[in-house]
Scaffold this active site. Structure first.
Site, mmCIF file in Angstrom:
data_model
loop_
_atom_site.group_PDB
_atom_site.id
_atom_site.type_symbol
_atom_site.label_atom_id
_atom_site.label_comp_id
_atom_site.label_asym_id
_atom_site.label_seq_id
_atom_site.Cartn_x
_atom_site.Cartn_y
_atom_site.Cartn_z
ATOM 1 C CB SER A 185 4.160 -10.115 -2.164
ATOM 2 O OG SER A 185 4.695 -10.213 -0.833
ATOM 3 C CG HIS A 213 0.929 -10.128 -4.882
ATOM 4 N ND1 HIS A 213 1.579 -9.698 -4.980
ATOM 5 C CD2 HIS A 213 1.003 -9.891 -3.924
ATOM 6 C CE1 HIS A 213 2.050 -8.553 -4.267
ATOM 7 N NE2 HIS A 213 1.907 -9.445 -3.462
ATOM 8 C CE LYS A 244 -1.200 -6.414 -3.251
ATOM 9 N NZ LYS A 244 -0.064 -5.515 -3.123
HETATM 10 C C1 LIG Z 1 -0.292 -11.058 -0.061
HETATM 11 C C2 LIG Z 1 -0.219 -9.714 0.767
HETATM 12 N N1 LIG Z 1 -1.375 -9.321 1.400
HETATM 13 C C3 LIG Z 1 -1.531 -7.846 1.906
HETATM 14 C C4 LIG Z 1 -1.362 -7.466 1.000
HETATM 15 C C5 LIG Z 1 -1.901 -5.496 1.908
HETATM 16 O O1 LIG Z 1 -2.629 -5.051 1.222
HETATM 17 P P1 LIG Z 1 -2.599 -3.562 -0.192
HETATM 18 O O2 LIG Z 1 -1.600 -2.979 0.555
HETATM 19 O O3 LIG Z 1 -4.177 -3.560 -0.062
HETATM 20 O O4 LIG Z 1 -3.458 -3.190 2.204
HETATM 21 C C6 LIG Z 1 0.427 -7.364 0.573
HETATM 22 C C7 LIG Z 1 0.767 -6.593 -0.308
HETATM 23 O O5 LIG Z 1 0.663 -5.640 0.049
HETATM 24 C C8 LIG Z 1 0.248 -8.864 0.560
HETATM 25 O O6 LIG Z 1 1.814 -8.444 -0.896
#
Ligand SMILES: Cc1ncc(COP(=O)(O)O)c(C=O)c1O
Lengths: 406, 83
Positions: A185, A213, A244
């Site tokens: 990310s 992502h 996302k």
């Molecule tokens: C690689 C990764 N895993 C998990 C998450 C967590 O997802 P969420 O924001 O939907 O809780 C994110 C982003 O926030 C992320 O970039």
């Protein structure tokens, strides 16, 4: 000494940003107009930092599904699925996700963060070993602290380093679970998944891939990096998020693992939190349907991503190693990132600032994310604003190359 | 102090000198976070260098217990002996 005095240095930095009138960590959208535009401080602003990859947040079918489910089943479930029961929508969405991925089991969590916490802590317990990519998201690190397994970190995107660490652990008892991400990310780079899969097979480990992502972004049908690389059979668990590409909130895991339903009663982040409301569940199912029905969204997203990446590259910005919907410009310092971010916002362009320790190698990043909903003209305008601001701040030619910054 | 501890100390100090932007006095009582200004990821990156040089694995929960360079030397020595 007051309770929060331990945060004095951070509090001071935060105060300075507030004083400067430009704090990237405290932005309010007064009004959101579309997936790509909002009013910020009374100004119409182009959004280039939302993770709204497919632009589905305003899709009529998705919005209608949310409204209809809310009318029919209410605003919330007021409880956990274990203690207070599942709704039909939860089961339908799990079945839809399992079917999309061609897997036997699908589990839905209340956020992507909790999906990582819940899966990682449940898969590896006391006496087991977790092997995490060094650049893993915070939710992966946090999940690894919840489950009492021994945690080893390997060099980012290095199958050789992973193999070396598995070799050192070869004589130790316990299961070995490897965790990598599809697209990272912060810099938008992808994992060398075929090589990781080979290492996993060689050492008899299990492989978890977080496609947060990459869902809807990579792979012929949008299933992510494992699909694109043709290694889905080697990936034991896929974890992802609804927040996302699917434009909602929530997380999931799909797997073919025998007996995976037991995770529902051993995973604390699954059990001890309220389940997602009917409107969110229905919107997510509709968004998944749109993702599959409109492959042109992925094509448009990746064309926009390439357009932004090439545009910023041509201006001389140091970027992540490959084009992706996450496009990060490496800034020489956090101060430069704040200054650049504030000037872009002033000019009507919203991006993100990412700083260590959330970023790898101590990098200060001005992070953009692209949407299928952007028009090419919007991308061109963003590039022009980067050029204008970079020129004004003297950060165009002066930005250090990626290699130098590392 | 055993030869092995001295060797480990030398490896840790030289790795740290190469990683730090400025020269800083290093001793067993140096606090890794407070005195050296490293954040949590920088500490993990630095320990990774040590792991490779000494062919050991330092689990993250062991890193979390380390406060001073002396603690790190002791932890690494225990892991090296167990290996
Ligand atoms: C690689 C990764 N895993 C998990 C998450 C967590 O997802 P969420 O924001 O939907 O809780 C994110 C982003 O926030 C992320 O970039």
């Amino acid at each position: 000494m007051a309770l929060l005095d331990k945060y004095a240095p951070v509090a001071e930095q935060y105060r300075q940003l507030e004083l400067a009138g430009a704090n990237p960590f405290n932005v309010t959208f007064d009004e959101v107009l579309s997936p790509t535009e909002a009013l910020i401080a009374g100004r119409k602003t182009l959004l280039l930092g939302t993770n709204n990859y497919l632009g589905l947040t305003y899709d009529p079918a998705v919005v209608e599904a949310a409204v209809a489910a809310t009318r029919a089943a209410g605003t919330g479930t007021t409880g956990s699925r274990i203690a207070n029961g599942s709704y039909g929508g939860h089961k339908r969405l799990e079945a839809a996700l399992a079917e999309f991925y061609g897997r036997r089991h699908g589990l839905v969590f209340s956020t992507g963060y909790q999906a990582n916490l819940g899966i990682i802590s449940a898969l590896a317990g006391k006496g087991d070993h977790l092997l995490l990519d060094a650049d893993s998201h915070a939710s992966i690190y946090d999940g690894s602290r919840l489950g009492y397994a021994q945690v080893t970190r390997f060099r980012h995107n290095s199958p050789d380093d992973l193999a070396n660490r598995l070799r050192r652990l070869a004589d130790e008892p316990g299961d070995k679970v490897i965790i990598v991400e599809g697209i990272y990310s912060m810099l938008g780079d992808t994992a060398p998944l075929r090589e990781f899969a080979a290492v996993k097979r060689e050492y008899g480990a299990y492989l978890v891939v977080d496609e947060a992502h990459s869902l809807g972004v990579l792979g012929e049908t949008g299933r992510g990096l494992a699909e694109r690389e043709g290694v889905e059979a080697d990936v034991d668990f896929i974890v992802g998020t609804f927040s996302k590409s699917l434009g909602g909130v929530g997380g999931f895991c799909v797997t073919d693992m025998e007996g995976a339903d037991i995770l529902r009663v051993v995973s604390r982040p699954y059990m001890f939190t309220a389940s997602l409301p009917p409107g969110v569940i229905a919107a997510t199912e509709a968004a998944l349907h749109e993702l599959r029905a409109q492959p042109e969204l992925q094509a448009r997203l990746n064309a926009n991503a390439l357009r932004l990446y090439r545009g910023l590259e041509a201006l001389g910005f140091a970027l992540g190693p490959e084009p992706s919907p996450v496009v990060s410009a490496i800034m020489p310092s956090p101060e430069a990132a704040f200054g650049f971010w504030a000037a872009l916002l002033e000019a009507g362009l919203y991006t993100n600032v990412s700083l260590p320790p959330a970023t790898p190698k101590g990098l200060a990043l001005l992070r953009s994310s692209v949407s299928a909903a952007h028009t090419p003209a919007q991308i061109d305008r963003a590039v022009a604003l980067f050029a204008e601001v970079g020129q004004a701040l003297g950060l165009l030619a002066g930005a250090p190359g990626l290699a130098a910054a590392r | 102090m055993s030869d092995q501890a001295n060797e480990i100390r030398e490896t840790i100090f030289s790795t740290l000198r190469a990683a730090l932007p400025q020269d800083r006095p290093l001793s067993d009582s140096t606090h890794i976070i407070e005195d050296l200004g490293l954040d949590s990821v920088a500490v993990m990156d630095f320990v990774m260098e040590i792991e490779d040089k000494l062919d050991i694995t330092v689990p993250l929960d062991k890193i979390a217990e380390v406060v001073t360079l002396g603690d790190l030397i002791a932890t690494v020595q225990r892991l090296k002996q167990a290996a």
